[in-house]
Scaffold this motif. Structure first.
Motif, PDB file in Angstrom:
ATOM      1  N   ASN A   1       0.842  -1.197   0.000  1.00 18.62           N
ATOM      2  CA  ASN A   1       0.000   0.000   0.000  1.00 18.62           C
ATOM      3  C   ASN A   1       0.880   1.250   0.000  1.00 18.62           C
ATOM      4  OD1 ASN A   1      -1.748   2.211   0.818  1.00 18.62           O
ATOM      5  ND2 ASN A   1      -3.241   0.647   1.372  1.00 18.62           N
TER       6      ASN A   1
ATOM      7  N   LEU B   1       0.212   4.345   0.440  1.00 15.90           N
ATOM      8  CA  LEU B   1      -0.146   5.376   1.414  1.00 15.90           C
ATOM      9  C   LEU B   1       0.683   5.262   2.684  1.00 15.90           C
ATOM     10  CD1 LEU B   1      -1.998   7.645   2.529  1.00 15.90           C
ATOM     11  CD2 LEU B   1      -3.594   5.847   3.228  1.00 15.90           C
TER      12      LEU B   1
ATOM     13  N   GLU C   1       2.408   8.249   4.934  1.00 17.00           N
ATOM     14  CA  GLU C   1       1.894   8.530   6.274  1.00 17.00           C
ATOM     15  C   GLU C   1       3.016   8.490   7.309  1.00 17.00           C
ATOM     16  OE1 GLU C   1      -2.726   6.955   6.546  1.00 17.00           O
ATOM     17  OE2 GLU C   1      -1.089   5.561   6.951  1.00 17.00           O
TER      18      GLU C   1
ATOM     19  N   HIS D   1      -6.176  10.535   8.734  1.00 20.24           N
ATOM     20  CA  HIS D   1      -6.340  10.308   7.296  1.00 20.24           C
ATOM     21  C   HIS D   1      -7.806  10.011   7.018  1.00 20.24           C
ATOM     22  CE1 HIS D   1      -6.909   7.433   3.911  1.00 20.24           C
ATOM     23  NE2 HIS D   1      -6.324   8.433   3.280  1.00 20.24           N
TER      24      HIS D   1
ATOM     25  N   LEU E   1      -3.953  14.412  -1.023  1.00 19.62           N
ATOM     26  CA  LEU E   1      -3.193  13.295  -1.566  1.00 19.62           C
ATOM     27  C   LEU E   1      -3.459  13.113  -3.052  1.00 19.62           C
ATOM     28  CD1 LEU E   1      -3.925  10.784   1.328  1.00 19.62           C
ATOM     29  CD2 LEU E   1      -1.748  11.946   0.886  1.00 19.62           C
TER      30      LEU E   1
ATOM     31  N   ARG F   1      -1.958   8.094  -3.771  1.00 21.57           N
ATOM     32  CA  ARG F   1      -1.661   8.341  -2.360  1.00 21.57           C
ATOM     33  C   ARG F   1      -0.194   8.098  -2.020  1.00 21.57           C
ATOM     34  NH1 ARG F   1      -6.152   4.861   0.675  1.00 21.57           N
ATOM     35  NH2 ARG F   1      -5.124   3.231  -0.536  1.00 21.57           N
ATOM     36  N   ARG F   2       0.680   8.294  -2.995  1.00 24.09           N
ATOM     37  CA  ARG F   2       2.114   8.110  -2.754  1.00 24.09           C
ATOM     38  C   ARG F   2       2.764   9.370  -2.204  1.00 24.09           C
ATOM     39  NH1 ARG F   2       3.534   6.108  -8.716  1.00 24.09           N
ATOM     40  NH2 ARG F   2       2.246   7.966  -9.033  1.00 24.09           N
TER      41      ARG F   2
END
Length: 266
Positions: free
Chosen positions: A40, A42, A46, A162, A238, A242-243
């Motif tokens: 994932n 994200l 994060e 988030h 984002l 979502r990178r």
């Protein structure tokens, strides 16, 4: 309650919909969680934000911690951890990992709308990631959870959230129709029995046929944070995968942002 028996609807904890409860009770979901989300994009972003915002060692509460994927790296760097989740199965995984590495992590099974077991002003930092806030049904319950998050933070303490963006659904197959139906339903909430908010979604996920997720509009989330008396420090839209942060956020970010990472302060 015997294993395999379903909890009656009237006994579900406040703010917890059936699909989220069933997800939390699944042993298979907890055991497969790390492998399922291993790639994932994200999570890496994060964790970079968390390292920036939680710069000094302190006590970190992970609200909806899952298997501890965001909490344990912080504890390895000198923080103390408080892992909180509705799922005892998830907490069992966290505890096993922490004991294996002898990390200072306390585990607490709790509903985020009922955090009375956590003392006032007892944590330096808190996080509620992977759209966990959106898994709470009813706006009044999400606001109650945010009020608890503020309460447990020490003055000056920071919370990282988030959430997903309501308007980004316009880019999904069938998304425009879902947005149109949602907007139409919002005009007559009584038609949904009053137990519905604009942005509520139900869909199959990880073997749960009716998983629940609330997706936010920016104005809505800002209002909820103001009600909880949480001051916004950073608002990070984002990009689609979502990178990283959305490039050129001044251009139609309400439509282009997949969601937001928001840093707030008590």
């Amino acid at each position: 309650m015997l294993p395999g028996m379903s909890l009656p609807e009237w006994k579900l904890p406040p703010g917890v919909p059936r699909g989220v409860w069933d997800y939390a009770q699944s042993v298979a979901v907890a055991q497969d969680y790390d492998d399922y989300h291993a790639l994932n994009p994200l999570f890496e972003f994060e964790e970079a934000v968390l390292r920036e915002e939680f710069s000094r060692p302190g006590t970190v509460a992970d609200l909806g911690c899952g298997t501890g994927r965001a909490l344990l790296p912080l504890v390895r760097e000198g923080h103390r951890g408080l892992a909180i989740d509705l799922s005892q199965n998830m907490l069992d995984v966290v505890r096993e990992k922490a004991e294996l590495e002898r990390l200072p992590v306390e585990c607490l099974q709790a509903n985020l709308t009922e955090l009375d077991a956590v003392a006032d002003q007892s944590v330096d930092y808190a996080m509620c990631l992977f759209s966990t806030l959106g898994m709470i049904r009813q706006r009044k319950m999400r606001r109650r959870a945010l009020a608890h998050m503020r309460r447990v933070l020490r003055p000056g303490g920071r919370l990282v959230l988030h959430v997903h963006n309501f308007w980004f659904n316009l880019w999904d197959p069938g998304g425009p129709w879902w947005v149109a139906r949602s907007l139409a339903a919002a005009a007559s909430p009584r038609a949904r029995g009053g137990d519905w908010d604009l942005g509520d979604k139900y869909f199959p996920y990880r073997g749960v046929p009716n998983f629940y997720l609330h997706v936010f509009r920016e104005r809505e989330l800002r209002a909820d944070l103001r009600t909880a008396e949480l001051a916004v420090r950073r608002w990070i839209p984002l990009e689609v995968r979502r990178r990283h942060a959305l490039p050129h956020p001044w251009f139609a970010r309400a439509l282009r942002a997949n969601g937001w990472i928001v840093v707030v302060e008590r």
